[in-house]
Design a protein around this motif. Structure first.
Motif, PDB file in Angstrom:
ATOM      1  N   ALA A 159     142.726  -2.397 -25.935  1.00 23.31           N
ATOM      2  CA  ALA A 159     141.668  -2.434 -25.171  1.00 23.31           C
ATOM      3  C   ALA A 159     141.015  -3.711 -24.541  1.00 23.31           C
ATOM      4  CB  ALA A 159     140.418  -1.688 -25.299  1.00 23.31           C
ATOM      5  N   ILE A 160     140.387  -4.592 -25.472  1.00 23.31           N
ATOM      6  CA  ILE A 160     139.950  -6.173 -25.745  1.00 23.31           C
ATOM      7  C   ILE A 160     140.893  -6.519 -24.530  1.00 23.31           C
ATOM      8  CG2 ILE A 160     139.158  -7.651 -26.213  1.00 23.31           C
ATOM      9  CD1 ILE A 160     138.240  -6.076 -29.195  1.00 23.31           C
ATOM     10  N   ALA A 161     142.316  -6.493 -24.797  1.00 26.38           N
ATOM     11  CA  ALA A 161     143.152  -7.902 -24.543  1.00 26.38           C
ATOM     12  C   ALA A 161     142.508  -7.274 -22.752  1.00 26.38           C
ATOM     13  CB  ALA A 161     144.671  -6.681 -24.991  1.00 26.38           C
ATOM     14  N   ALA A 162     143.020  -5.853 -22.440  1.00 23.55           N
ATOM     15  CA  ALA A 162     143.171  -4.927 -20.618  1.00 23.55           C
ATOM     16  C   ALA A 162     141.104  -5.956 -20.038  1.00 23.55           C
ATOM     17  CB  ALA A 162     142.883  -3.808 -20.964  1.00 23.55           C
ATOM     18  N   ALA A 163     140.622  -5.452 -21.284  1.00 25.54           N
ATOM     19  CA  ALA A 163     139.385  -5.762 -20.565  1.00 25.54           C
ATOM     20  C   ALA A 163     139.111  -7.142 -20.189  1.00 25.54           C
ATOM     21  CB  ALA A 163     138.148  -5.606 -21.104  1.00 25.54           C
ATOM     22  N   ALA A 164     139.613  -7.827 -21.290  1.00 22.07           N
ATOM     23  CA  ALA A 164     139.366  -9.553 -20.686  1.00 22.07           C
ATOM     24  C   ALA A 164     140.526 -10.139 -20.215  1.00 22.07           C
ATOM     25  CB  ALA A 164     138.805 -10.194 -21.821  1.00 22.07           C
ATOM     26  N   ARG A 165     141.794  -9.346 -19.266  1.00 17.59           N
ATOM     27  CA  ARG A 165     142.658  -9.847 -18.871  1.00 17.59           C
ATOM     28  C   ARG A 165     143.301 -11.078 -20.038  1.00 17.59           C
ATOM     29  NH1 ARG A 165     141.966  -7.788 -13.924  1.00 17.59           N
ATOM     30  NH2 ARG A 165     140.174  -7.030 -13.327  1.00 17.59           N
ATOM     31  N   ALA A 166     144.157 -10.731 -20.715  1.00 17.05           N
ATOM     32  CA  ALA A 166     144.913 -11.483 -21.872  1.00 17.05           C
ATOM     33  C   ALA A 166     146.151 -10.699 -21.201  1.00 17.05           C
ATOM     34  CB  ALA A 166     144.276 -10.937 -23.394  1.00 17.05           C
ATOM     35  N   ASP A 167     146.794 -12.348 -21.831  1.00 22.38           N
ATOM     36  CA  ASP A 167     148.109 -11.777 -21.100  1.00 22.38           C
ATOM     37  C   ASP A 167     149.480 -11.476 -21.946  1.00 22.38           C
ATOM     38  OD1 ASP A 167     147.938 -14.400 -18.874  1.00 22.38           O
ATOM     39  OD2 ASP A 167     146.936 -15.332 -20.323  1.00 22.38           O
ATOM     40  N   ARG A 168     148.399 -11.467 -23.027  1.00 18.40           N
ATOM     41  CA  ARG A 168     149.208 -10.860 -24.394  1.00 18.40           C
ATOM     42  C   ARG A 168     148.718  -9.864 -25.267  1.00 18.40           C
ATOM     43  NH1 ARG A 168     152.453 -15.147 -25.762  1.00 18.40           N
ATOM     44  NH2 ARG A 168     152.053 -15.193 -27.946  1.00 18.40           N
ATOM     45  N   CYS A 169     149.010  -9.127 -26.147  1.00 23.01           N
ATOM     46  CA  CYS A 169     148.310  -8.924 -27.548  1.00 23.01           C
ATOM     47  C   CYS A 169     149.120  -8.527 -28.517  1.00 23.01           C
ATOM     48  CB  CYS A 169     147.832  -7.432 -27.474  1.00 23.01           C
ATOM     49  SG  CYS A 169     147.067  -6.615 -28.572  1.00 23.01           S
ATOM     50  N   ASP A 170     148.873  -9.491 -29.229  1.00 28.37           N
ATOM     51  CA  ASP A 170     149.989 -10.324 -30.768  1.00 28.37           C
ATOM     52  C   ASP A 170     149.498  -8.878 -32.172  1.00 28.37           C
ATOM     53  OD1 ASP A 170     151.526 -11.544 -29.593  1.00 28.37           O
ATOM     54  OD2 ASP A 170     150.865 -13.016 -29.936  1.00 28.37           O
ATOM     55  N   ILE A 171     150.199  -7.975 -32.152  1.00 23.92           N
ATOM     56  CA  ILE A 171     150.294  -7.028 -33.821  1.00 23.92           C
ATOM     57  C   ILE A 171     150.954  -7.793 -34.338  1.00 23.92           C
ATOM     58  CG2 ILE A 171     149.389  -5.085 -34.122  1.00 23.92           C
ATOM     59  CD1 ILE A 171     148.059  -4.429 -31.664  1.00 23.92           C
ATOM     60  N   TYR A 172     149.545  -8.544 -35.122  1.00 22.72           N
ATOM     61  CA  TYR A 172     150.505  -9.115 -36.689  1.00 22.72           C
ATOM     62  C   TYR A 172     149.945  -7.956 -38.006  1.00 22.72           C
ATOM     63  CZ  TYR A 172     150.196 -13.521 -34.811  1.00 22.72           C
ATOM     64  OH  TYR A 172     150.832 -15.080 -34.288  1.00 22.72           O
ATOM     65  N   THR A 173     150.938  -7.432 -38.405  1.00 16.45           N
ATOM     66  CA  THR A 173     150.493  -6.360 -39.890  1.00 16.45           C
ATOM     67  C   THR A 173     151.882  -6.841 -40.438  1.00 16.45           C
ATOM     68  OG1 THR A 173     152.063  -3.976 -39.605  1.00 16.45           O
ATOM     69  CG2 THR A 173     152.705  -5.250 -37.783  1.00 16.45           C
TER      70      THR A 173
END
Ligand code: ASP
Ligand code: MG
Length: 413
Positions: A159-173
């Motif tokens: 949701a933060i990536a969408a709001a801030a118009r990020a190019d990518r969201c990396d999920i580190y797990t």
């Protein structure tokens, strides 16, 4: 320059040493010239511990206060990461959900995100800063802290990536990507380099639990590319993207992307049903009203004037309630008997390649028949074929299908 949201899960944040490692990954991304927003989970086990404390305090607790307690896990890790980053000379600062704010609905413990203001984040970027944001939390309409439900920080990150118009969201797990099936069952399972949102949703909802399913749905609607990768190993993970982005390489694509299984299914069979219009509606309408999720449905076609049987599946935890609801309506519905079975598993083959290829289902049935595995129910969608089989055959079925669809790696990964 790219704008990237980096999200770190509980195992990546468990302890100061790991947080220091995370800080190094953040620093590296920033030094590449990228704008970075970090979203963090609570330390592994912390949310469970906090929930337990609420239960100990009172067996029936107010969810508003529960949220006050459980949101604290992420407050701690975001502050600690900001301190660590500052110690490394970076201009980092934490912002709680209410400070942005991340606005949510009033549904404490399972709130939905209504919207996120990005003014604060834009100001941080103007100062070449790094914002560290706790996942899982936001602020409800009345100003109280609200949390998003278990596993919710994946959804916060997207949701933060969408709001801030990020190019990518990396999920580190703690796993290094999404695999063609459970590597504990098939050592030759392969890491999938790139997968579509739809396939990921199907694999996630049928038991490959790497990402919170809700976050994948949101990423699909907002068209945010996701990457699932390990914070412990320095290698590329799995990209989750829109269908169009991989259409070009369709020739090289596997017909089937992955095999999933879900043991959380129970079978219900109603025998001796009257053969008349409305018979099926009389069964499923009350189940829907009781919010019971029916999944697979099979009905036998009776000969004229005879009775039929109906088989369907529900989540195991809904089985008792399902029997109760139907037993009460026995006369009205007009069935003879309810038979139930929890020793079943749903095994699914998923792949967008299925859309343009016939024979995928037949191949599945043949492979299972070859091993003497009996199929109890079948469902299909455009990109998925699922069968219900006895639970004792889970491992065998997954292995046989993984091989049949050519997914086995040459050597175990
Ligand atoms: N800490 C929360 C949980 O364990 C949220 C998350 O980590 O995604 O459910
Ligand atoms: Mg998680």
């Amino acid at each position: 320059m790219a704008r990237i949201v980096m999200k770190f899960g509980g195992t990546s944040m468990a302890g100061i040493e790991r947080i220091r490692h995370v800080a190094n990954l953040v620093k590296r991304e920033a030094e590449r010239g990228n704008q970075v927003i970090v979203v963090v989970s609570a330390m592994a086990g912390e949310t469970d511990r906090l929930i337990h404390l609420c239960r100990e305090a009172a067996s029936r607790y107010d969810t508003r206060e529960y949220d006050v307690v459980v949101a604290s896990g992420e407050q701690v890790t975001s502050g600690l990461l900001a301190i660590t980053l500052q110690g490394m000379g970076l201009n980092a600062r934490s912002y709680m959900g209410w400070q942005l704010p991340i606005r949510t609905t009033q549904a404490h413990a399972s709130a939905l995100i209504d919207g996120i203001d990005v003014d604060v984040l834009e100001r941080v970027f103007d100062d070449d800063g790094i914002a560290v944001i706790p996942g899982f939390q936001g602020v409800a309409e009345d100003g109280s802290v609200a949390t998003l439900g278990r596993g919710g920080s994946d959804t916060s990150a997207v949701a933060i990536a969408a709001a801030a118009r990020a190019d990518r969201c990396d999920i580190y797990t703690d796993v290094d990507g999404v695999y063609t099936t459970d590597p504990r069952i098939v050592p030759r399972a392969r890491k999938i380099p790139i997968i579509t949102y739809e396939e990921m949703l199907e694999l996630a909802s049928v038991g490959a639990k790497v990402l919170q399913t809700r976050s994948v749905g949101l990423a699909m609607r907002e068209n945010i590319p996701l990457q699932v990768l390990s914070s412990f190993e320095d290698k590329p993970g799995t990209m989750v993207v829109a269908d169009e982005l991989i259409e070009d390489s369709a020739m090289e694509r596997q017909l089937i992307t992955g095999i999933a299984y879900d043991k959380n299914e129970a079978r219900v069979t109603l025998t001796g049903l009257p053969d008349r219009p409305g018979a099926v509606a009389a069964i499923f309408a009350p189940l829907a009203e009781a919010s019971i999720n029916v999944d697979m449905i099979v009905q036998s076609v009776p000969r004229a004037g005879q009775k039929s049987d109906l088989t369907f599946t529900v989540p195991t935890e809904s089985l008792v309630q399902t029997s109760d609801v139907l037993e009460k309506l026995k006369e009205e519905i007009g069935f003879e008997e309810i038979l139930t079975d929890t020793e079943v598993v749903k095994v699914s083959a998923v792949g967008v390649g299925m859309r343009s290829n016939a024979g995928i289902a037949a191949q599945m049935f043949q492979a299972l028949a070859g091993r003497g595995i009996n199929i109890l129910a079948i469902t299909t969608s455009e990109i998925k074929v699922s069968v219900l089989i006895p639970e004792e055959y889970t491992e065998l079925a997954v292995r046989v299908l993984h091989t049949a669809y050519g997914l086995d790696a040459e050597t175990p990964e």
